[in-house]
Scaffold this active site. Structure first.
Site, PDB file in Angstrom:
ATOM      1  N   CYS A  74       0.834  -1.203   0.000  1.00  0.00           N
ATOM      2  CA  CYS A  74       0.000   0.000   0.000  1.00  0.00           C
ATOM      3  C   CYS A  74       0.871   1.257   0.000  1.00  0.00           C
ATOM      4  O   CYS A  74       1.806   1.369   0.792  1.00  0.00           O
ATOM      5  CB  CYS A  74      -0.878  -0.037   1.248  1.00  0.00           C
ATOM      6  SG  CYS A  74      -1.735   1.480   1.582  1.00  0.00           S
ATOM      7  N   CYS A  80      -1.095   6.665   6.787  1.00  0.00           N
ATOM      8  CA  CYS A  80      -2.416   6.341   7.340  1.00  0.00           C
ATOM      9  C   CYS A  80      -2.317   5.858   8.775  1.00  0.00           C
ATOM     10  O   CYS A  80      -3.185   6.134   9.589  1.00  0.00           O
ATOM     11  CB  CYS A  80      -3.116   5.347   6.435  1.00  0.00           C
ATOM     12  SG  CYS A  80      -3.886   3.958   7.205  1.00  0.00           S
ATOM     13  N   GLU A 335     -23.078  -9.987  28.439  1.00  0.00           N
ATOM     14  CA  GLU A 335     -22.644  -9.001  27.442  1.00  0.00           C
ATOM     15  C   GLU A 335     -23.366  -7.686  27.721  1.00  0.00           C
ATOM     16  O   GLU A 335     -24.556  -7.678  27.987  1.00  0.00           O
ATOM     17  CB  GLU A 335     -22.972  -9.540  26.035  1.00  0.00           C
ATOM     18  CG  GLU A 335     -22.973  -8.531  24.909  1.00  0.00           C
ATOM     19  CD  GLU A 335     -21.637  -7.827  24.680  1.00  0.00           C
ATOM     20  OE1 GLU A 335     -20.589  -8.488  24.687  1.00  0.00           O
ATOM     21  OE2 GLU A 335     -21.660  -6.589  24.512  1.00  0.00           O
ATOM     22  N   CYS A 407      -7.197  -8.751  23.458  1.00  0.00           N
ATOM     23  CA  CYS A 407      -6.655  -8.122  22.245  1.00  0.00           C
ATOM     24  C   CYS A 407      -5.703  -6.984  22.613  1.00  0.00           C
ATOM     25  O   CYS A 407      -5.364  -6.169  21.769  1.00  0.00           O
ATOM     26  CB  CYS A 407      -7.790  -7.619  21.353  1.00  0.00           C
ATOM     27  SG  CYS A 407      -8.923  -6.532  22.201  1.00  0.00           S
TER      28      CYS A 407
HETATM   29  N1  SAH Z   1     -16.256 -12.892  22.962  1.00  0.00           N
HETATM   30  C1  SAH Z   1     -16.794 -12.154  21.853  1.00  0.00           C
HETATM   31  C2  SAH Z   1     -16.707 -10.631  22.007  1.00  0.00           C
HETATM   32  C3  SAH Z   1     -15.398 -10.055  22.419  1.00  0.00           C
HETATM   33  S1  SAH Z   1     -15.277  -8.306  22.253  1.00  0.00           S
HETATM   34  C4  SAH Z   1     -16.171 -12.611  20.550  1.00  0.00           C
HETATM   35  O1  SAH Z   1     -15.170 -13.316  20.536  1.00  0.00           O
HETATM   36  O2  SAH Z   1     -16.697 -12.248  19.496  1.00  0.00           O
HETATM   37  C5  SAH Z   1     -15.678  -7.703  23.805  1.00  0.00           C
HETATM   38  C6  SAH Z   1     -17.163  -7.619  24.101  1.00  0.00           C
HETATM   39  O3  SAH Z   1     -17.304  -7.153  25.444  1.00  0.00           O
HETATM   40  C7  SAH Z   1     -17.950  -6.641  23.222  1.00  0.00           C
HETATM   41  O4  SAH Z   1     -19.053  -7.320  22.664  1.00  0.00           O
HETATM   42  C8  SAH Z   1     -18.404  -5.539  24.194  1.00  0.00           C
HETATM   43  O5  SAH Z   1     -19.678  -5.013  23.882  1.00  0.00           O
HETATM   44  C9  SAH Z   1     -18.435  -6.287  25.515  1.00  0.00           C
HETATM   45  N2  SAH Z   1     -18.261  -5.484  26.736  1.00  0.00           N
HETATM   46  C10 SAH Z   1     -17.540  -4.336  26.877  1.00  0.00           C
HETATM   47  N3  SAH Z   1     -17.550  -3.937  28.158  1.00  0.00           N
HETATM   48  C11 SAH Z   1     -18.274  -4.844  28.858  1.00  0.00           C
HETATM   49  C12 SAH Z   1     -18.636  -4.968  30.243  1.00  0.00           C
HETATM   50  N4  SAH Z   1     -18.225  -4.080  31.142  1.00  0.00           N
HETATM   51  N5  SAH Z   1     -19.367  -6.041  30.611  1.00  0.00           N
HETATM   52  C13 SAH Z   1     -19.791  -6.957  29.694  1.00  0.00           C
HETATM   53  N6  SAH Z   1     -19.491  -6.880  28.364  1.00  0.00           N
HETATM   54  C14 SAH Z   1     -18.738  -5.841  27.958  1.00  0.00           C
END
Ligand code: SAH
Length: 449
Positions: A74, A80, A335, A407
């Protein structure tokens, strides 16, 4: 007082790489961070600014090149700021990611344990299933889209991005022309006038489905119907168009109000044989190939038994929990995002899963008040990590195994440090979910001492 001044040019050698992929050079007692500068490279660096006592610069001239440097695909990757590692061989990228996790655990977490080499992709390009772009208009009336130049709101126009899905890129390109044809007004961040802010595209890896989300300042806007008719005619692969209203001055892309303008309200994809439907604003893993590696490696770590209850915390649309539910007595999914929570309930039905309970709550609040059985915790928080309420509650319960998927190695290390009085870190496996960038996903297994 810093010795190095703004606009000054410093010649130096890159002695290390920061956690976010910047080259580090030293000038006396000053430390200067610089994009696109790799280990052992010597360069002239211009000091651009200082933030929180740290200096940031840009490469003016390179005197020597790293053996790992390659020609990037790129042309705008150095301005970027999205792909910190595109100019590095893929093996070297993986090496830096493994080291990032090692250093975070050692220096922030004070944890002494082995870290396995980061698992990479066979083809590390065009992997992202979600692409989001701001649109702009120049003085001559030409419409363009692209990424923001690092630390600014200036859009660098592009045609396609080499980590994002090619089908999505061709739709973004055509939307540019349709905006002009139908007189859709681009939102102006300074005046707050205009309509279209971003276009977000989600592609399905396993199904012929594709969702376009128009992020607009108001949900009903002039020219809407003809615009959608044209767009879906040119791109019959689009199965859903959603308008998302975000009138606020904020860096958050999506607002709360949504309206389906065409087709379905959700997009379907699958992971390890289970299907999931995802709304525009629900979190879903962006790398459909590596997510299967991530989940399989994580779930291989423990033998879930038929009498055990698993807590899937930070569950998103319920993906990991549903895969784990096959072997468990019950999975409890927590969630905070309401649309992801609703998707999770529907996804369980779709996959004929009957041994799950779903709660829309803050994970820490939920577990503090929960009095039932939990034997295994799977937690996958966002970048900022978990919190004291959650971690101290888990530590207060008689839970033997915690799988922590993260992450962000630095917040992971901080949280593991809190766990470390009662838990031992047994396994650390970084997985490259985000090739070309400095980001890295990591699976850890904690066992009660
Ligand atoms: N395990 C899932 C999502 C991971 S991302 C997967 O692998 O796809 C992290 C998630 O945590 C998001 O969906 C976000 O909305 C949620 N989240 C963020 N803060 C939170 C909290 N305090 N309590 C519960 N969920 C939360």
């Amino acid at each position: 007082m810093k010795n190095s001044q703004k606009n000054e040019i410093i010649r130096g050698k890159c002695i290390d790489i920061s956690q976010d992929g910047k080259g580090i050079i030293k000038n006396g007692r000053d430390i200067i961070f610089c994009d696109g500068l790799f280990l052992d490279e010597e360069a002239d660096v211009e000091i651009l600014y200082s933030r929180a006592g740290v200096l940031f610069g840009k490469v003016k001239k390179l005197y020597s090149l790293s053996k790992d440097r390659i020609q990037p695909k790129c042309k705008i990757c150095s301005s970027c700021g999205g792909c910190q590692y595109q100019q590095l061989k893929y093996d070297a990228q993986l090496h830096f990611k493994t080291n990032r996790v090692k250093n975070a655990l050692k220096y922030i977490g004070k944890i002494d344990c082995d870290v396995l080499p980061c698992i990479g992709m066979d083809d590390p390009y065009y992997y992202r299933n979600k692409i989001q772009m701001p649109y702009g208009k120049d003085k001559k009336g030409n419409v363009y889209y692209g990424f923001y130049r690092q630390n600014t709101h200036e859009i660098i126009p592009i045609k396609e991005c080499c980590i994002e899905n090619k089908k999505a890129a061709s739709i973004l390109w055509d939307i540019k022309d349709l905006i002009k044809k139908h007189g859709i007004i681009i939102f102006n961040e300074d005046s707050g006038k205009g309509v279209l802010r971003y276009v977000l595209i989600r592609t399905s890896y396993h199904y012929d489905e594709l969702m376009v989300v128009l992020v607009v300042s108001r949900i009903n806007f002039p020219g809407q119907r003809n615009f959608i008719n044209d767009l879906t005619k040119i791109h019959p692969e689009i199965t859903s168009v959603v308008a998302n209203e975000n009138p606020r001055f904020t860096n958050v892309i999506l607002g709360e109000k949504e309206k389906v303008l065409f087709g379905k309200s959700k997009i379907k994809d699958s992971i390890l044989g289970l299907t999931f439907e995802i709304s525009a604003s629900s979190f879903y893993q962006v790398n459909p190939i590596q997510v299967e590696v991530l989940y399989s490696k994580a779930l291989d770590l423990i033998d879930i038994k038929k009498e055990q209850v698993v807590l899937d915390a930070y569950a998103g649309v319920g993906t990991i929990g549903m895969i784990a539910s096959k072997n468990a007595k019950k999975v409890i999914s927590v969630e905070i995002n309401e649309s992801a929570h609703k998707n999770a309930i529907e996804n369980a039905k779709r996959n004929n899963i009957t041994n799950m309970e779903f709660y829309c709550d803050d994970a820490g609040k939920f577990i503090t008040n929960y009095e039932g059985q939990i034997d295994i915790v799977i937690m996958d928080p966002p970048r900022k990590g978990s919190d004291h309420a959650f971690i101290s509650s888990v530590m207060g319960m008689n839970i033997n195994n915690v799988i922590y998927i993260s992450c962000d190695p630095e917040t992971l290390a901080r949280d593991l440090n809190e766990f470390s009085s009662k838990y031992e870190v047994r396994y650390v496996q970084p997985v490259d979910m985000f090739p070309m960038t400095s980001h890295v996903e990591c699976i850890t297994l904690l066992c009660r001492k």
